[in-house]
Design a protein around this motif. Structure first.
Motif, PDB file in Angstrom:
ATOM      1  N   GLY A   1       0.782  -1.223   0.000  1.00 59.85           N
ATOM      2  CA  GLY A   1       0.000   0.000   0.000  1.00 59.85           C
ATOM      3  C   GLY A   1       0.820   1.282   0.000  1.00 59.85           C
ATOM      4  N   SER A   2       2.145   1.166  -0.148  1.00 58.87           N
ATOM      5  CA  SER A   2       2.965   2.373  -0.113  1.00 58.87           C
ATOM      6  C   SER A   2       2.642   3.314  -1.260  1.00 58.87           C
ATOM      7  CB  SER A   2       4.448   2.013  -0.164  1.00 58.87           C
ATOM      8  OG  SER A   2       4.763   1.184   0.903  1.00 58.87           O
ATOM      9  N   GLY A   3       2.319   2.723  -2.406  1.00 58.32           N
ATOM     10  CA  GLY A   3       1.949   3.544  -3.570  1.00 58.32           C
ATOM     11  C   GLY A   3       0.697   4.349  -3.289  1.00 58.32           C
ATOM     12  N   GLU A   4      -0.301   3.669  -2.714  1.00 59.28           N
ATOM     13  CA  GLU A   4      -1.557   4.359  -2.407  1.00 59.28           C
ATOM     14  C   GLU A   4      -1.332   5.485  -1.404  1.00 59.28           C
ATOM     15  OE1 GLU A   4      -1.241   1.211  -2.782  1.00 59.28           O
ATOM     16  OE2 GLU A   4      -2.947   0.363  -3.864  1.00 59.28           O
ATOM     17  N   VAL A   5      -0.484   5.198  -0.407  1.00 54.75           N
ATOM     18  CA  VAL A   5      -0.198   6.215   0.602  1.00 54.75           C
ATOM     19  C   VAL A   5       0.397   7.451  -0.058  1.00 54.75           C
ATOM     20  CG1 VAL A   5       1.355   6.791   2.504  1.00 54.75           C
ATOM     21  CG2 VAL A   5       0.069   4.663   2.556  1.00 54.75           C
ATOM     22  N   LEU A   6       1.325   7.206  -0.990  1.00 49.69           N
ATOM     23  CA  LEU A   6       1.980   8.318  -1.666  1.00 49.69           C
ATOM     24  C   LEU A   6       0.968   9.115  -2.482  1.00 49.69           C
ATOM     25  CD1 LEU A   6       4.842   9.172  -1.518  1.00 49.69           C
ATOM     26  CD2 LEU A   6       5.288   8.037  -3.696  1.00 49.69           C
ATOM     27  N   SER A   7       0.076   8.394  -3.128  1.00 50.96           N
ATOM     28  CA  SER A   7      -0.939   9.040  -3.958  1.00 50.96           C
ATOM     29  C   SER A   7      -1.855   9.906  -3.097  1.00 50.96           C
ATOM     30  CB  SER A   7      -1.733   7.962  -4.700  1.00 50.96           C
ATOM     31  OG  SER A   7      -2.814   8.538  -5.354  1.00 50.96           O
ATOM     32  N   ALA A   8      -2.260   9.348  -1.947  1.00 51.02           N
ATOM     33  CA  ALA A   8      -3.113  10.119  -1.041  1.00 51.02           C
ATOM     34  C   ALA A   8      -2.363  11.334  -0.512  1.00 51.02           C
ATOM     35  CB  ALA A   8      -3.573   9.242   0.122  1.00 51.02           C
ATOM     36  N   ALA A   9      -1.068  11.132  -0.211  1.00 52.88           N
ATOM     37  CA  ALA A   9      -0.267  12.239   0.304  1.00 52.88           C
ATOM     38  C   ALA A   9      -0.201  13.364  -0.714  1.00 52.88           C
ATOM     39  CB  ALA A   9       1.142  11.758   0.641  1.00 52.88           C
TER      40      ALA A   9
END
Lengths: 312, 315
Positions: free
Chosen positions: B34-42
């Motif tokens: 989920g690191s990609g999603e976190v970055l996208s949300a950030a």
């Protein structure tokens, strides 16, 4: 004759006159408030705001600004309603620790030459977080003695008025009339010359922050005494109210020019502004806006007086 | 070698390093899930921070005492009025945008008039005016939550190859801000005023005109942010601007802009915005409760300031 109404005098009269104008307007709109009971209700919640404003005044006096006082008062309220009520010793220790933390903040800001706005901004998160940890859901109980004190019904004069006068006079004598107070204010006026005269700016800053913490603690305790319970967001709006109160009372942002009596009056004026509006039967939506408008009007008057002062 | 040395001296570097460290810590904890999603949300949430912080940065750079505290109220007012006038109709999107920007500009003009005519310190001027704007928003909105037009909501949540469109949009905005700060007479004027108002005035900088433009721009950006945020979160809420008061100042300062004025940089805004969001995400992933999260956020903000200040003595 003209000497009697000099702009300087007018300037110092402005805060009490604005308060008087507001009170008269309230009495006129709702004559029933002009009673012992009415005044009590009207001014009750002004006590914690006045105490928080005094706390803010100590910080402004040394040219700093405290954006965390609202969170701090909330935390004190939460501790008062839980620990101080259930385990008094722990509560007292925690509150003393908070005052020490404020002194430490003063030291940190001075030693590292940090902008107080940012440090207190960070601290506002810390205080709020701690308040949530102490009291996750609204509740708690006010310790009996605080409750008794805050609901005192002395003869003739309502308690909030006595309390406000006592607060204002004690701080006035301590800060404006004593030798120590003059030194403390000097730290805001001209820090360098004070340092050359051999005073420790570090100690002064720590002292002022500790005093602010002390009055913040009193504010939180008074608040719980009135509301009988607490929650983590109970006093967040005090941050802005307290700054506004000091300025309304004739204080300045820099230069150590503050007035304790003015600050208390400013806080009461702001607290009353809301009641005034509800008596006007204006839309309650405009309650907050009225506080802003009153602030602007008083400041505008001050500018007019200031111009007259400059012309002389 | 000189390249590395210059890089290390950049004030915005620490915010980016912080963001990276926090993101890596989260990734390690979750095993990269989920690191990609976190970055996208950030990037999405960071974008909203950057919009308001950009305006706040110019205001803070004007010098001590210059801070715009009316940003949350301005966002709320612009958001509510725009949402209500669009009333969910896609055809009204440009009208809503224009309304939000005009309200922002109006707020800024009023703020500056108070500062100039009443000679009130900006903190108090924007504070007292914000009370009025907040009331106006409450009065206008009456607690209703009007849904944004679908096309607009789609725009704020759209992604191209995992990158939020709104983040791309704000990157362009930030680049414009950077050019404005470093390459224009206006930007240099802001910095000059922040370093020494009197010297700037004597050097021929149009001090008052620049201050006016800065406050108006800051409020206009807040209006824009309110518009986009209301669209993103499915309608304007009366408390939608709340966290932006402290965050806008925190982002500017963590990003390496001097809170005493006179020194500013734009890249740090993005770094600090990502850092703040990722920090909260990290604490969430570690399972920290709301209280612990707030305490740590506060302590880390102070920690960054202490580290960045280097303990220089007051001169």
């Amino acid at each position: 004759m003209s000497g009697r109404l000099s702009p300087r005098l007018l300037r110092s009269l402005l805060p009490p006159l604005s308060l008087a104008a507001l009170l008269i307007a309230i009495f006129w709109l709702q004559p029933r408030t002009m009673s012992y009971f009415g005044l009590n209700l009207l001014l009750n919640l002004a006590i914690p705001i006045a105490l928080a404003t005094i706390a803010q005044m100590f910080i402004l006096c040394v040219n700093e600004l405290d954006l965390s006082i609202g969170g701090f008062v909330s935390l004190v309220a939460c501790i008062t309603a839980t620990w101080l009520h259930d385990t008094p010793l722990l509560g007292i220790a925690a509150l003393a620790g908070l005052i020490a933390a404020y002194a430490a903040l003063g030291a940190l800001i001075h030693l590292r030459n940090l902008p107080s706005i940012v440090v207190t901004l960070g601290m506002s998160f810390v205080w709020l977080g701690l308040a949530v940890l102490v009291l996750p859901t609204p509740g708690g109980n006010a310790p009996e003695y605080i409750r008794t004190l805050m609901t005192l019904k002395p003869a003739y004069i309502p308690f909030p008025i006595i309390a406000s006068v006592v607060i204002a006079l004690v701080v006035h004598v301590g800060l404006m009339r004593s030798a120590h107070g003059t030194v403390l204010r000097g730290a805001g006026g001209n820090p360098r010359s004070l340092e050359c005269a051999g005073w420790s700016l570090l100690k002064i800053k720590m002292g002022m922050f500790a005093l602010a913490g002390f009055f913040g603690v009193l504010s939180g305790m008074a608040l719980v005494g009135l509301t009988t319970s607490a929650d983590a967001n109970i006093a967040l709006r005090y941050t802005l109210l307290s700054i506004a109160g000091v300025i309304l009372g004739g204080g300045e942002f820099v230069g150590g020019r503050v007035s304790p009596i003015g600050a208390v009056i400013g806080a009461i004026t702001l607290a009353l502004a809301g009641s005034f509006l509800s008596f006007l039967r204006l839309n309650p939506d405009w309650q907050i806006g009225a506080q802003g408008a009153i602030l602007i009007i008083v400041l505008a008057l001050r500018v007019l007086i200031g111009r007259a002062e400059a012309r002389k | 070698m000189t390249g590395v040395a210059t890089l290390i001296r950049q004030p915005w570097l620490w915010a980016w390093v912080g963001a990276l460290v926090v993101w890596l810590a989260t990734a390690v904890f979750t095993g990269g899930k989920g690191s990609g999603e976190v970055l996208s949300a950030a990037m999405t949430f960071g974008a909203f921070f950057v919009i308001v912080a950009l305006g706040q940065m110019f205001v803070i750079t004007l010098g001590p005492g210059n801070v715009d505290l009316s940003i949350p109220a301005c966002m709320t007012l612009a958001g509510t009025v725009a949402m209500k006038s669009m009333d969910g109709a896609s055809a009204m999107i440009p009208v809503g945008l224009l309304l939000a920007l005009v309200i922002g500009a109006g707020v800024g003009t009023l703020n500056y008039s108070l500062i100039r005519l009443l000679r009130i310190p900006p903190i108090i001027a924007t504070l007292s005016s914000s009370f009025i704007f907040q009331s106006a928003a409450i009065w206008w909105n009456r607690g209703l939550r009007v849904k944004p037009p679908e096309a607009l909501a789609d725009f704020t949540t759209a992604k191209i190859a995992g990158v939020p469109v709104i983040a791309l949009f704000v990157v362009v905005l930030a680049i414009l801000g950077h050019v404005l700060l470093t390459r224009t007479i206006y930007g240099r004027g802001v910095v000059a005023i922040g370093q020494n108002m009197r010297a700037a005035h004597l050097a021929g900088v149009k001090v008052e005109r620049i201050r006016a433009a800065t406050y108006i721009m800051c409020a206009t950006l807040a209006g824009l942010c309110g518009y986009l945020l209301a669209a993103f979160s499915g309608g304007a809420a009366l408390n939608m601007g709340e966290e932006y008061l402290l965050s806008s100042i925190a982002v500017v300062v963590i990003g390496g802009t001097s809170v005493a004025g006179g020194f500013a940089n734009v890249p740090g805004l993005w770094g600090a915005s990502l850092f703040l969001f990722l920090l909260v995400t990290m604490l969430n992933t570690f399972g920290a409760g709301a209280g612990v999260r707030l305490v740590l956020t506060g302590l880390i903000i102070i920690g960054v300031i202490v580290a960045a200040s280097g303990g220089k003595a007051r001169t």
